[in-house]
Every structure is written in structure tokens, then in C-alpha cells.
Design a protein around this motif. Structure first.
Motif, mmCIF file in Angstrom:
data_model
loop_
_atom_site.group_PDB
_atom_site.id
_atom_site.type_symbol
_atom_site.label_atom_id
_atom_site.label_comp_id
_atom_site.label_asym_id
_atom_site.label_seq_id
_atom_site.Cartn_x
_atom_site.Cartn_y
_atom_site.Cartn_z
ATOM 1 N N THR A 113 0.086 4.219 5.493
ATOM 2 C CA THR A 113 -0.748 3.437 6.417
ATOM 3 C C THR A 113 -0.188 2.036 6.597
ATOM 4 O O THR A 113 -0.115 1.524 7.708
ATOM 5 C CB THR A 113 -2.205 3.337 5.916
ATOM 6 O OG1 THR A 113 -2.180 3.032 4.520
ATOM 7 C CG2 THR A 113 -2.952 4.630 6.149
ATOM 8 N N THR A 114 0.268 1.416 5.487
ATOM 9 C CA THR A 114 0.856 0.073 5.588
ATOM 10 C C THR A 114 2.059 0.111 6.514
ATOM 11 O O THR A 114 2.212 -0.729 7.401
ATOM 12 C CB THR A 114 1.340 -0.406 4.197
ATOM 13 O OG1 THR A 114 0.482 0.131 3.216
ATOM 14 C CG2 THR A 114 1.385 -1.908 4.134
ATOM 15 N N VAL A 115 2.923 1.101 6.281
ATOM 16 C CA VAL A 115 4.134 1.219 7.086
ATOM 17 C C VAL A 115 3.771 1.434 8.553
ATOM 18 O O VAL A 115 4.344 0.808 9.447
ATOM 19 C CB VAL A 115 5.017 2.373 6.570
ATOM 20 C CG1 VAL A 115 6.204 2.580 7.478
ATOM 21 C CG2 VAL A 115 5.487 2.079 5.169
ATOM 22 N N ALA A 116 2.783 2.298 8.804
ATOM 23 C CA ALA A 116 2.400 2.601 10.182
ATOM 24 C C ALA A 116 1.887 1.346 10.878
ATOM 25 O O ALA A 116 2.262 1.060 12.023
ATOM 26 C CB ALA A 116 1.340 3.700 10.208
ATOM 27 N N ILE A 117 1.030 0.572 10.177
ATOM 28 C CA ILE A 117 0.483 -0.647 10.777
ATOM 29 C C ILE A 117 1.608 -1.637 11.068
ATOM 30 O O ILE A 117 1.700 -2.215 12.149
ATOM 31 C CB ILE A 117 -0.568 -1.292 9.841
ATOM 32 C CG1 ILE A 117 -1.826 -0.416 9.810
ATOM 33 C CG2 ILE A 117 -0.912 -2.707 10.305
ATOM 34 C CD1 ILE A 117 -2.802 -0.806 8.733
ATOM 35 N N PHE A 118 2.516 -1.779 10.083
ATOM 36 C CA PHE A 118 3.633 -2.704 10.263
ATOM 37 C C PHE A 118 4.507 -2.285 11.432
ATOM 38 O O PHE A 118 4.854 -3.098 12.301
ATOM 39 C CB PHE A 118 4.461 -2.756 8.977
ATOM 40 C CG PHE A 118 5.747 -3.499 9.134
ATOM 41 C CD1 PHE A 118 5.754 -4.882 9.223
ATOM 42 C CD2 PHE A 118 6.950 -2.819 9.245
ATOM 43 C CE1 PHE A 118 6.935 -5.571 9.390
ATOM 44 C CE2 PHE A 118 8.140 -3.499 9.417
ATOM 45 C CZ PHE A 118 8.133 -4.876 9.491
ATOM 46 N N GLN A 119 4.839 -1.000 11.491
ATOM 47 C CA GLN A 119 5.727 -0.527 12.552
ATOM 48 C C GLN A 119 5.078 -0.676 13.923
ATOM 49 O O GLN A 119 5.729 -1.068 14.889
ATOM 50 C CB GLN A 119 6.116 0.928 12.307
ATOM 51 C CG GLN A 119 7.200 1.048 11.245
ATOM 52 C CD GLN A 119 7.621 2.471 11.007
ATOM 53 O OE1 GLN A 119 6.860 3.394 11.298
ATOM 54 N NE2 GLN A 119 8.807 2.652 10.472
ATOM 55 N N ALA A 120 3.776 -0.372 13.984
ATOM 56 C CA ALA A 120 3.076 -0.500 15.264
ATOM 57 C C ALA A 120 3.090 -1.956 15.716
ATOM 58 O O ALA A 120 3.352 -2.260 16.878
ATOM 59 C CB ALA A 120 1.645 0.021 15.136
ATOM 60 N N GLY A 121 2.826 -2.873 14.773
ATOM 61 C CA GLY A 121 2.821 -4.294 15.108
ATOM 62 C C GLY A 121 4.187 -4.766 15.574
ATOM 63 O O GLY A 121 4.317 -5.467 16.574
ATOM 64 N N GLY A 175 13.320 -7.824 9.264
ATOM 65 C CA GLY A 175 14.353 -7.012 8.618
ATOM 66 C C GLY A 175 14.093 -6.888 7.127
ATOM 67 O O GLY A 175 14.181 -5.804 6.553
ATOM 68 N N ILE A 176 13.725 -8.012 6.493
ATOM 69 C CA ILE A 176 13.468 -7.986 5.052
ATOM 70 C C ILE A 176 12.208 -7.167 4.749
ATOM 71 O O ILE A 176 12.184 -6.349 3.834
ATOM 72 C CB ILE A 176 13.345 -9.426 4.508
ATOM 73 C CG1 ILE A 176 14.721 -10.096 4.572
ATOM 74 C CG2 ILE A 176 12.811 -9.439 3.089
ATOM 75 C CD1 ILE A 176 14.707 -11.569 4.268
ATOM 76 N N LEU A 177 11.170 -7.372 5.601
ATOM 77 C CA LEU A 177 9.943 -6.603 5.397
ATOM 78 C C LEU A 177 10.218 -5.106 5.507
ATOM 79 O O LEU A 177 9.756 -4.306 4.700
ATOM 80 C CB LEU A 177 8.884 -7.010 6.426
ATOM 81 C CG LEU A 177 8.142 -8.305 6.121
ATOM 82 C CD1 LEU A 177 7.193 -8.646 7.241
ATOM 83 C CD2 LEU A 177 7.378 -8.160 4.808
ATOM 84 N N ARG A 178 11.004 -4.742 6.550
ATOM 85 C CA ARG A 178 11.310 -3.326 6.741
ATOM 86 C C ARG A 178 12.067 -2.792 5.538
ATOM 87 O O ARG A 178 11.857 -1.659 5.111
ATOM 88 C CB ARG A 178 12.179 -3.139 7.991
ATOM 89 C CG ARG A 178 11.372 -3.234 9.264
ATOM 90 C CD ARG A 178 12.270 -3.178 10.464
ATOM 91 N NE ARG A 178 12.869 -1.852 10.603
ATOM 92 C CZ ARG A 178 13.524 -1.481 11.683
ATOM 93 N NH1 ARG A 178 13.649 -2.303 12.687
ATOM 94 N NH2 ARG A 178 14.030 -0.286 11.766
ATOM 95 N N TYR A 179 12.955 -3.604 5.010
ATOM 96 C CA TYR A 179 13.772 -3.169 3.878
ATOM 97 C C TYR A 179 12.891 -2.730 2.712
ATOM 98 O O TYR A 179 13.148 -1.723 2.069
ATOM 99 C CB TYR A 179 14.679 -4.318 3.461
ATOM 100 C CG TYR A 179 15.710 -3.945 2.437
ATOM 101 C CD1 TYR A 179 16.899 -3.350 2.820
ATOM 102 C CD2 TYR A 179 15.492 -4.192 1.094
ATOM 103 C CE1 TYR A 179 17.850 -3.008 1.888
ATOM 104 C CE2 TYR A 179 16.434 -3.859 0.146
ATOM 105 C CZ TYR A 179 17.617 -3.271 0.544
ATOM 106 O OH TYR A 179 18.550 -2.941 -0.381
ATOM 107 N N PHE A 180 11.843 -3.502 2.446
ATOM 108 C CA PHE A 180 11.009 -3.165 1.306
ATOM 109 C C PHE A 180 9.905 -2.176 1.649
ATOM 110 O O PHE A 180 9.411 -1.475 0.786
ATOM 111 C CB PHE A 180 10.393 -4.434 0.703
ATOM 112 C CG PHE A 180 11.397 -5.266 -0.032
ATOM 113 C CD1 PHE A 180 12.003 -4.765 -1.173
ATOM 114 C CD2 PHE A 180 11.754 -6.516 0.417
ATOM 115 C CE1 PHE A 180 12.933 -5.517 -1.864
ATOM 116 C CE2 PHE A 180 12.685 -7.274 -0.261
ATOM 117 C CZ PHE A 180 13.281 -6.762 -1.407
ATOM 118 N N LEU A 181 9.504 -2.159 2.951
ATOM 119 C CA LEU A 181 8.359 -1.316 3.319
ATOM 120 C C LEU A 181 8.759 0.107 3.662
ATOM 121 O O LEU A 181 8.148 1.061 3.213
ATOM 122 C CB LEU A 181 7.614 -1.928 4.514
ATOM 123 C CG LEU A 181 6.673 -3.078 4.188
ATOM 124 C CD1 LEU A 181 6.107 -3.665 5.460
ATOM 125 C CD2 LEU A 181 5.545 -2.603 3.288
#
Lengths: 429, 367
Positions: free
Chosen positions: A128-136, A114-120
Motif C-alpha cells: 500500500t505504501t508503494v502504491a500510494i507513493f507511485q501514484a503520487g 530516486g532515493i525514496l524509490r530505492y528504499f521503497l
């Protein structure tokens, strides 16, 4: 991990067979051809559903583990075969402990993500960072979901018995979830064409590892018929989505960019011709085809399953499944509407109707609560009851069956259950 | 012919031994110790002690009663002769609930302790962790979050109008901000925006961003009132409350989404209400903290607290017309309490917050 079921069964069979021969000298073989009998009654379900609802509400949801157990125990005990009922011996406490274990794992995970999503996930972030994070994140949830499904089935089977003989499940939930991810990727990559391949693998894995006593079910089912059945909804969706996509792609979309700000909406709407709108309007009917396919699938699984020398046959039709849903939704909507209208009239008489409307958020909550209560009571009384009934009536179990040589399995019994499945709301039953 | 005898009454039943799925027709005898199960040859095949016997299913209607045995997993007795049931009910003490063992007591105690620990962690531990955790977040990370927060608020409230940007009004707002921040220490580069909406409110966002709604400036009778509200929001920013609040709400929503089991409609509504109740006590605490910070700032800068007190007085008049929520439901302390606090710390104004010309410019910032 479980030792291979085959070994266990062979060993157990040998010991038990010797035991039977000593004590009885012979075993009885039955020729079976019958449907499981279902004897549930709405009048018996109502008090269970009502008290479950009240207690769940009063305990802010904690009672739901006991509520689930009560309703399951009822339905399972009302199904009988060869004159003896099935029995569910799970307890609410087991579900509650499973839930607490999962709570300790999932809540920290959700907080960190939740915190990671908040900042990302903010506008202007590096895509690309967001896409990798969301896919993971999505893959992790998908993985946990399948682990949850498998574990929940293991728990329920270990608590379900007939004539004192327990069900059980071998196999690995992790392996199952890994395969589910691989096949899910394949399904997406083939635009849904490979969906039956995924379904067949996953269902076979679950069924072929499903034990009852010392015997496992065997599902041998070719993929050809499934693919043929899947073509019905798939072609429908492919044709309509393809047509809509093609028509829209023909349009000159740069017009929208150049349009005056207050005209954007109108220009956007003008892109949709009458034909496209009609095509989109019939899209929801595709869901009826999806239900038809699901029922078709269920028939395939049942008709190609064997349990020892017993074979199964189902005559379940899609309409028989759609009707209970329609009846349930219709009655729940009408009943909630009547209750809400009645309470507004009553409040107006008492001079309090404006109270309801002044607090917009609270009146919304009230409407939701009314529907929740009514649906919560009607769902088991109408939907679940009807579905189990029609499922049993259309099922025939046929073949040679020797109860004397179906022995208790010695599989490890999970001590707590379903925490993950509960957290993901895997089933509403 | 068998003679009916009190000690040797026999009852027809079906028996499963828990080893195989075979169903045996048996005769059951009851004595002081429990039930004796005998096969067709008269031999006793199983003995069940009274305290081990329980219902396999809750009995209902005219369904045959099925018994199970705590000590013999899988063994079942289906009673066909109903005359046995009164005897079983009289003798078996634990038909419906399990005896209270030490193990069960400890399980319940452990569960209660775990549940209490979880609740305590979320009510007290989470805010306690959120404070140092918020201090660790680099301000540069917060800036884009603050930017998008301000944009979203403007979209929600201003109906397409842009943030108010009259240069003279902005200059006045900036000089007021500088006066207040001069007496406080903060790493934030505080930026105040005015949203063109008729709402009497102001709020602090992450990244040192503050939003004041036009309605608040319109209703304010003096620059000192705006200064009071601004000081309150700056105090929030300096204490990093927006970031803490974010950590708190993420924690609660994580807990509640797991707790209520998935995110169905009804659960979401209940969860929101519960989250609101749970976090409002904590936000009340933050509000009081910001009030204190604001009073100190107003005092040191020489503006004085009369403006803030006056603002709360008019807030009280507004509340009188609308519904008054009890304090435990509200995210802010009761206005009366806030006024009392400010008056106990009251200080005389030494310098006006803004010159009359600046105040006129600020009132016209949205033009």
C-alpha cells in the motif's frame, strides 16, 4: 496572472481603431480564400540539420537549444499567408535559460524521489505504501507534463509573428494541468471511452486561449462526432483484447502452478490457442486506426475553428500522414544499414573488424550512433518537411479579413522558454 | 519624371508598423542616420537608425529580405528593390548579431557561473554530501535492499544455480570474516555469499552483504589471497561505500536524464557514457580508500598483505591478455599503482588466514 484577454482586446481595439481612422480614414476588407504556402526545400534543410547534429554532439547536447531554434526558424519562415511569411524570433539562449531554471527544480526532485524509490520499491515492501507513493509520483509527473505542454505553446506563440503581429496565449497552465488530471482519471475509469471528451476539453482550452494579435481563435466542436470516430479504434481494441482476455480466463491457470519447473514455459505457451495468437498478431494494426483517428480529430479541430470572420477547412487524410512516416523510417533504416554494413566491410579490409565485435557494448553504441545521426538528418528533411507541406496544401482559409484592424496584442511576453517541455522531451520538432 | 540623385535614391518596399497587420507599400530612402520610410503621400512615417536594423530572417536564395528593428518590436520592412541591400549591408553594423551590451555580458557570465556551479556540485559536492547522507540511513533500511541486490546478482550470473552453501565451506568463510572484522569496528552484521559463477570478482552490497564469485576462489592460490579480497570488500562495507555509490548514481542519473532531454535511445547511450566518465574518478577514490582499509585490517589481524599483493599480480597477468583501459575510463585504480601502495605498506604474515583443512573446505563451498 494575465488580465482577461477580452478586456485587453476591447481596450486595444478602441484605441487602435481611432488611430487608424485618423490616419487613413478607411480600412480595407479582403475576401480571402487560399491555403498557406509552404516553400521549404530539402537542400536548404540539409546543411542546417547537419551542422545542428555536429554541434549538438560536440557540446554533449548543450547546443540543442540553438539547434531547435534554427530548425524552427527555418520551417516557420517557409510558411506564408497572403504573400507574407511567418516569422520565428525565439533564441537558443532563451531556451537555455528556461532549461537551467527547470534544472534547478527537477534535479533535486528526481534525486529525492530516486532515493525514496530505492528504499521503497523493493521486493517484499509494504504494497500500500508503494502504491500510494507511485501514484503520487506518477500524478506529479503527469501534472508537470501538462504544465510543460501549455507553457511551451505560450512561449512559441509569443515568438511567432506574421507581418510583425505576435501570437500569444492566455489561460492558466496550472488549471489546464489540473483539468488534464481529472479528465485522465475519467478516461481510465471508462476504459478509454471518455478519451474524446478529454481531448476535446484540452484542445479547446488550448485553442480558445490562443491569440493572434488582438483576436483569439474560437473552436466550437460537438463531442458526438468525435465519439463516433473514436469508436473505430476503440471497438477494434475492445474486441480483440476482450476476446484474448476472455479466452485466457477460460483456461485453468492452476496447471502452471503445479507444473514441473522446467515445464512451466511449455505449459504457459500451450495456453495460447492459434486463434488467440492470430488475434494478438493483428493487434498492432490497431495503431493504423489510431493514426486515422488522430487525423480525423485534426480535421474536426480545424474545420470547427474560426478566427474573426475567417473559417478553416482541412482535407488532410490519414494516408497523407502515414506515407511520410513510412518513407522516413524506411530510408533511415536502409541508410543506417548501408553505413553499418559498409563500415564493417571497411574494417575487415583494414583488419579491425574484430575490434568492433570484441567490444560488444561499444559496437552497440556505434550502431545506435549511426542511426541517430542518419535519423537526425533525415527527420527534418523528409518527415517534417513533408508533413508541413501536406498540412498546408490541404488547408483552406476562407472568409472576410481586415488586416488593418488586427492589432498587436499587449500580452506579457515570457522571457525564457520551454524548460519543462525540454526536460520531458515533449516534442522532437 | 524624377531625376535620379545620389542622396535621394528611393527603394520600393513593404512596411508593417508593428501596430496592425496592415501591409503598406512604401518608398525607403537611405541617409547617414539610417532608413526613412515614406508613405504614398511622401510623408515620412518611420525612421530606422542603422544600428537598430537587423535581419528578421536569415536571408536565403531569392526570398525578399525582411528587416526588423531592435527599438520597434513588431515593425518590419520587406525590401523589394534589391539595390537597397548593398547599402544596408554596408551601413547596418548589427544585421546578424546583437551589439554586445553590458547586460548581455552579465547574462553570459551568470550562465557560465551557474553551469560551473552545477558541474562542481556533481563532481565534488555530491560525493561530499553522499558520505554524511549515507551515514544517516538506518542499517535496517539497507538490509532488504542488500538482500534483493544479492538475489539479482545471483540470478544474473549463476544461471539458476543457488548460492553456494556447503556447510564446512561456509564455516571457513565465516571464521575468515570474523578474523578480519574482529580488528575493525562496524555496526554491520557482515554476511558473505559465494555466487556459483566463473567470474574473478567480488563486490560489496548495501546492508553489509558481500558477494564473492566462485571463479575468484578457484583461481586463488592461497587462502591469504581470498582474505585480501575479502578485507577489501569489508573495508567498502565499513565505510558505507555501497550506500554512497547509490546516492551518487541516483544524483547523476537525475541530472543526466534532465540534461539530455527525456530518455530517448541515443540520449540514454550518451548519458550512460557520460555518467560513467563522471563517476569513475570518484569510484577510483573509493577503491583506493578500500585498499588502504584492507591493508590496515590485514596487518592488524596478522594475516599480512602478501595475499592481496599476489592477487593483484595475477589480476595484472589477466589484464595483459585483454584490453587495458586508460585510468580515466576505469572505475578502479591502475593495478600497478595498487600493488605499489600495498608493497609500501607490506607486513609479514603472522598467522595463516585459514588452516589447510578450512582452505580445502572453502574451495569446495560450491559442491
Amino acid at each position: 496572472m494575465n488580465e482577461p484577454l477580452d478586456q485587453k482586446i476591447r481596450h486595444r481595439n478602441a484605441v487602435a481603431r481611432a488611430h487608424v481612422q485618423v490616419s487613413r480614414g478607411q480600412t480595407s476588407m479582403l475576401m480571402v480564400k487560399e491555403a498557406p504556402a509552404y516553400s521549404g526545400r530539402a537542400s536548404e534543410i540539409f546543411p542546417i540539420a547537419l551542422t545542428n547534429l555536429i554541434l549538438t554532439f560536440l557540446t554533449v547536447g548543450i547546443y540543442r537549444f540553438w539547434a531547435k531554434t534554427r530548425i524552427r526558424r527555418y520551417f516557420i519562415s517557409r510558411v506564408s499567408f497572403l504573400g507574407d511569411p511567418l516569422e520565428y524570433s525565439g533564441t537558443g539562449m532563451e531556451l537555455f535559460i528556461g532549461f537551467l531554471i527547470v534544472l534547478a527544480v527537477l534535479v533535486p526532485l528526481f534525486i529525492v524521489t530516486g532515493i525514496l524509490r530505492y528504499f521503497l520499491e523493493r521486493p517484499g515492501a509494504e504494497t500500500t505504501t508503494v502504491a500510494i507513493f507511485q501514484a503520487g509520483y506518477f500524478l506529479a509527473l503527469y501534472f508537470l507534463y501538462h504544465v510543460a505542454v501549455y507553457r511551451a505553446q505560450r512561449y512559441r506563440l509569443s515568438r511567432t509573428s506574421w507581418r510583425g503581429i505576435r501570437g500569444g496565449q492566455v489561460g492558466s497552465a496550472m488549471l489546464y494541468a489540473v483539468c488534464a488530471i481529472g479528465l485522465g482519471v475519467l478516461t481510465v475509469a471508462t476504459a478509454g471511452l471518455a478519451y474524446p471528451v478529454m481531448r476535446r476539453f484540452l484542445v479547446r482550452y488550448r485553442i480558445n486561449h490562443l491569440a493572434f494579435g488582438t483576436e483569439t481563435l474560437q473552436l466550437e466542436c460537438g463531442v458526438g462526432r468525435l465519439l463516433a470516430g473514436w469508436m473505430v479504434p476503440w471497438l477494434f481494441f475492445a474486441a480483440i483484447l476482450g476476446y484474448v482476455g476472455y479466452s485466457l480466463a477460460q483456461k485453468d491457470w492452476s496447471v502452471i502452478k503445479n507444473a514441473a519447473p522446467d515445464m512451466v514455459g511449455a505449459v504457459f505457451i500451450s495456453m495460447f490457442t492459434t486463434k488467440v495468437v492470430i488475434a494478438m498478431a493483428i493487434l498492432p494494426f490497431g495503431f493504423l486506426l489510431l493514426i486515422w483517428y488522430r487525423v480525423f480529430e485534426i480535421r474536426q479541430w480545424i474545420n470547427h475553428s474560426r478566427f474573426g470572420e475567417l473559417a478553416f477547412a482541412s482535407r488532410l487524410r490519414a494516408l497523407q500522414v502515414m506515407f511520410p512516416y513510412l518513407a522516413y523510417w524506411f530510408l533511415a533504416t536502409v541508410a543506417s544499414g548501408l553505413v553499418i554494413a559498409g563500415s564493417i566491410l571497411l574494417m575487415r579490409k583494414l583488419g579491425g573488424a574484430d575490434f568492433l565485435f570484441r567490444f560488444g557494448a561499444f559496437s552497440g553504441l556505434y550502431f545506435v550512433a549511426v542511426f541517430w545521426v542518419i535519423a537526425g538528418i533525415l527527420r527534418p528533411m523528409i518527415l517534417t518537411d513533408w508533413l508541413i507541406d501536406v498540412f498546408c496544401r490541404t488547408l483552406t482559409i476562407q472568409g472576410r479579413f481586415s488586416p488593418d484592424t488586427l492589432f498587436q496584442n499587449q500580452l506579457a511576453i515570457p522571457r525564457s522558454g520551454e524548460g519543462l517541455a525540454d526536460a520531458f522531451d515533449v516534442d522532437a520538432f | 519624371m524624377s531625376m535620379p540623385s545620389e542622396s535621394a535614391a528611393e527603394y520600393r518596399s513593404h512596411y508593417n508598423d508593428g501596430q496592425s497587420a496592415a501591409s503598406h507599400a512604401v518608398l525607403v530612402y537611405a541617409d547617414d542616420a539610417g532608413l526613412a520610410v515614406t508613405g504614398d503621400d511622401g510623408r515620412v512615417v518611420d525612421r530606422w537608425a542603422w544600428d537598430d536594423i537587423r535581419y528578421a530572417d536569415p536571408p536565403a536564395g531569392n526570398r525578399p529580405v525582411r528587416l526588423s528593428n531592435r527599438a520597434k518590436s513588431g515593425a518590419r520592412l520587406t525590401v523589394e528593390d534589391a539595390a537597397l541591400l548593398p547599402i544596408v549591408r554596408a551601413q547596418a553594423r548589427y544585421l546578424t548579431r546583437d551589439p554586445v551590451t553590458r547586460r548581455r555580458v552579465w547574462t553570459v557570465v551568470a550562465l557560465l557561473a551557474a553551469a560551473t556551479a552545477v558541474i562542481l556540485f556533481f563532481v565534488y559536492g555530491l560525493p561530499w554530501v553522499a558520505r554524511p547522507a549515507a551515514a544517516l540511513v538506518p542499517i535496517a533500511w539497507e538490509e532488504p535492499v542488500g538482500e534483493s541486490t544479492v538475489n539479482v546478482i545471483n540470478e544474473l550470473f549463476a544461471r539458476g544455480r543457488k548460492l553456494c552453501s556447503d556447510p564446512a565451506g561456509q564455516a571457513a568463510l565465516q571464521s575468515l570474516t570474523r578474523k578480519l572484522t574482529a580488528v575493525a569496528q562496524t555496526p554491520y552484521d557482515i554476511r558473505v555469499d559465494v555466487v556459483n559463477a566463473d567470474v574473478v570478482n567480488a563486490l560489496a552490497a548495501p546492508g553489509g552483504r558481500i558477494v564473492i564469485f566462485r571463479g575468484l576462489i578457484d583461481r586463488a592460490t592461497s587462502a591469504d589471497e581470498v582474505a585480501g579480497v575479502l578485507a577489501h570488500e569489508i573495508a567498502h562495507v565499513i565505510r558505507r561505500h555501497p550506500t554512497q555509490g547509490m546516492f551518487n548514481s541516483i544524483g547523476w542519473s537525475a541530472l543526466l536524464s534532465v540534461f539530455t532531454g527525456g530518455a530517448s535511445l541515443s540520449n540514454t547511450a550518451v548519458a550512460r557514457l557520460a555518467a560513467h566518465l563522471a563517476t569513475s574518478a570518484h569510484t577510483r577514490e573509493l577503491e583506493s580508500e578500500a585498499d588502504e582499509g584492507a591493508v590496515a585490517m590485514l596487518d592488524k589481524s596478522g594475516i599480512g598483505t602478501a595475499g592481496l599483493a599476489h592477487f593483484f599480480e595475477s589480476l595484472k597477468r589477466l589484464e595483459k591478455n585483454g584490453p587495458q583501459l586508460p585510468e580515466y575510463l576505469s572505475s578502479h585504480p591502475q593495478t600497478n599503482k595498487r600493488i605499489e601502495m600495498i608493497e609500501s605498506e607490506a607486513s609479514k604474515p603472522r598467522t595463516p588466514a585459514l588452516s589447510p583443512a578450512e582452505w580445502q573446505a572453502l574451495k569446495a563451498i560450491c559442491r
